[in-house]
Design an enzyme around this catalytic site. Structure first.
Site, PDB file in Angstrom:
ATOM      1  N   HIS A 240       0.841  -1.468  -0.233  1.00  0.00           N
ATOM      2  CA  HIS A 240       0.245   0.572  -0.217  1.00  0.00           C
ATOM      3  C   HIS A 240       1.080   1.227  -0.188  1.00  0.00           C
ATOM      4  O   HIS A 240       1.131   2.118  -1.084  1.00  0.00           O
ATOM      5  CB  HIS A 240      -0.651   0.195   1.461  1.00  0.00           C
ATOM      6  CG  HIS A 240      -1.627  -0.871   1.388  1.00  0.00           C
ATOM      7  ND1 HIS A 240      -2.874  -1.310   0.183  1.00  0.00           N
ATOM      8  CD2 HIS A 240      -1.278  -1.940   2.121  1.00  0.00           C
ATOM      9  CE1 HIS A 240      -3.739  -2.299   0.693  1.00  0.00           C
ATOM     10  NE2 HIS A 240      -3.431  -2.874   2.429  1.00  0.00           N
TER      11      HIS A 240
HETATM   12  O1  RIB Z   1      -5.052  -0.561   5.459  1.00  0.00           O
HETATM   13  C1  RIB Z   1      -4.107  -0.159   4.334  1.00  0.00           C
HETATM   14  C2  RIB Z   1      -3.478   0.853   5.051  1.00  0.00           C
HETATM   15  O2  RIB Z   1      -3.196   0.810   6.314  1.00  0.00           O
HETATM   16  C3  RIB Z   1      -1.548   1.372   5.302  1.00  0.00           C
HETATM   17  O3  RIB Z   1      -0.575   2.505   5.400  1.00  0.00           O
HETATM   18  C4  RIB Z   1      -1.284   0.426   6.216  1.00  0.00           C
HETATM   19  O4  RIB Z   1       0.514   0.475   6.602  1.00  0.00           O
HETATM   20  C5  RIB Z   1      -2.201   0.651   6.899  1.00  0.00           C
HETATM   21  O5  RIB Z   1      -1.237   1.854   7.478  1.00  0.00           O
END
Ligand code: RIB
Ligand code: CA
Length: 314
Positions: A240
């Site tokens: 992500h």
């Molecule tokens: O949903 C994914 C996000 O939530 C990413 O930034 C992960 O590190 C958590 O913070």
């Protein structure tokens, strides 16, 4: 074009850690002014210490890290140890940080830096938006010096922490509302695109073949993170947060659309949902929402940048 002034707000988190490494390795493109930590995946005491561990791993122990908000603006705190492990970066096995965080609170650092910056600053947000929202509330004029915000969060489609909501938005929906309504150029890097950036075994092995301390830590984190998420992602964990840094480095790897995004603040089942108006019927766009990524190109960029980091942690 000179290096762009950049502040990264994060909640490490394995994917935050990899994004930080990628940014630190990109000194030609980024003038990284500081890293601010926020409560999110794990409590603040761990996210800020993890950010300091990562700067040591990257060979930049002097990079300033600022501890920020320990809880969201309104809702009860939520964390994600089930995904990231009790430390937040399980799988990395990093030593204690070499030096402390800065004395100044992250919100104050954001306000002061944005108020005094000689040129506009890009904000890359990788966690809940509490720090950034409170900086905006404290001194709205700082928005005049924000070039753009690129935020990992939200989804056009299904969430990950609930069917409706993605974790970063769900963890502080009121902060997300402040940021999404701030009126500055905003790119939403949501699950629709980050779920295409899957760290498959072959991609992990390509990183491992770099045979450096940072690469080994990244692979350890990916193996751990993948074991926690492989039930949802067929071949490995989604990266992500590194998608935010990749978009800043090579936006041509991504595709998206301008649209209005509203944050659901109420609702028993939908709090924290990013309501994305793909049909353009509910008002002027306030975000560019990314929808596609060249995953092979993304991993080639990530691996190439990781290769630039020091072989061994000094
Ligand atoms: O949903 C994914 C996000 O939530 C990413 O930034 C992960 O590190 C958590 O913070
Ligand atoms: Ca994160």
């Amino acid at each position: 074009m000179g290096a762009r002034p950049l502040i990264i707000d994060c909640d490490p988190g394995q994917d935050d850690a990899i994004a930080l490494l990628m940014a630190i390795a990109s000194a030609e493109e980024f003038d990284l002014l500081g890293v601010t930590a926020v409560a999110g995946n794990v409590p603040l005491a761990k996210t800020e210490a993890n950010a300091r561990r990562v700067r040591d791993l990257a060979g930049w122990p002097e990079l300033p890290v600022y501890a920020g908000c320990p809880r969201p603006m309104v809702r009860t705190p939520v964390t994600a140890e089930a995904v990231h492990g009790p430390s937040g970066i399980d799988g990395a096995d990093l030593p204690e940080p070499s030096r402390t965080a800065e004395e100044v609170h992250a919100v104050e650092f954001l306000v002061q830096t944005l108020a005094e910056a000689p040129s506009s600053v890009t904000l890359a947000t990788l966690g809940p938006l509490t720090n950034v929202a409170l900086a905006i509330i404290k001194n709205p004029s700082i928005l005049d010096n924000v070039a753009e915000i690129v935020a990992m969060g939200g989804a056009i489609g299904l969430g990950n922490v609930t069917p409706a909501a993605e974790f970063n938005i769900y963890a502080d929906p009121h902060a997300a509302h402040v940021v999404f309504e701030a009126g500055v150029p905003l790119t939403m890097v949501g699950l629709d695109v980050t779920r295409q950036a899957i760290a498959t075994p072959a991609r992990i092995e390509a990183i491992r073949s770099l045979e450096t301390a940072p690469a080994a830590a990244v692979c350890g984190m990916l193996v751990y993170y993948g074991a926690q998420t492989t039930t949802k992602y067929r071949h490995g964990p989604p990266l992500h947060d590194p998608c935010v840094i990749a978009h800043l480095l090579k936006p041509e790897l991504f595709e998206g659309r301008e649209m209005r995004v509203a944050i659901e603040l109420a609702g028993e089942h939908c709090q924290g949902r990013t309501v994305c108006d793909v049909h353009g019927r509910s008002g002027a766009p306030n975000a560019r929402v990314l929808e596609r990524v060249d995953a092979d190109g993304f991993f080639a960029l990530l691996t190439e940048r990781l290769a630039r980091l020091p072989v061994a942690t000094p």
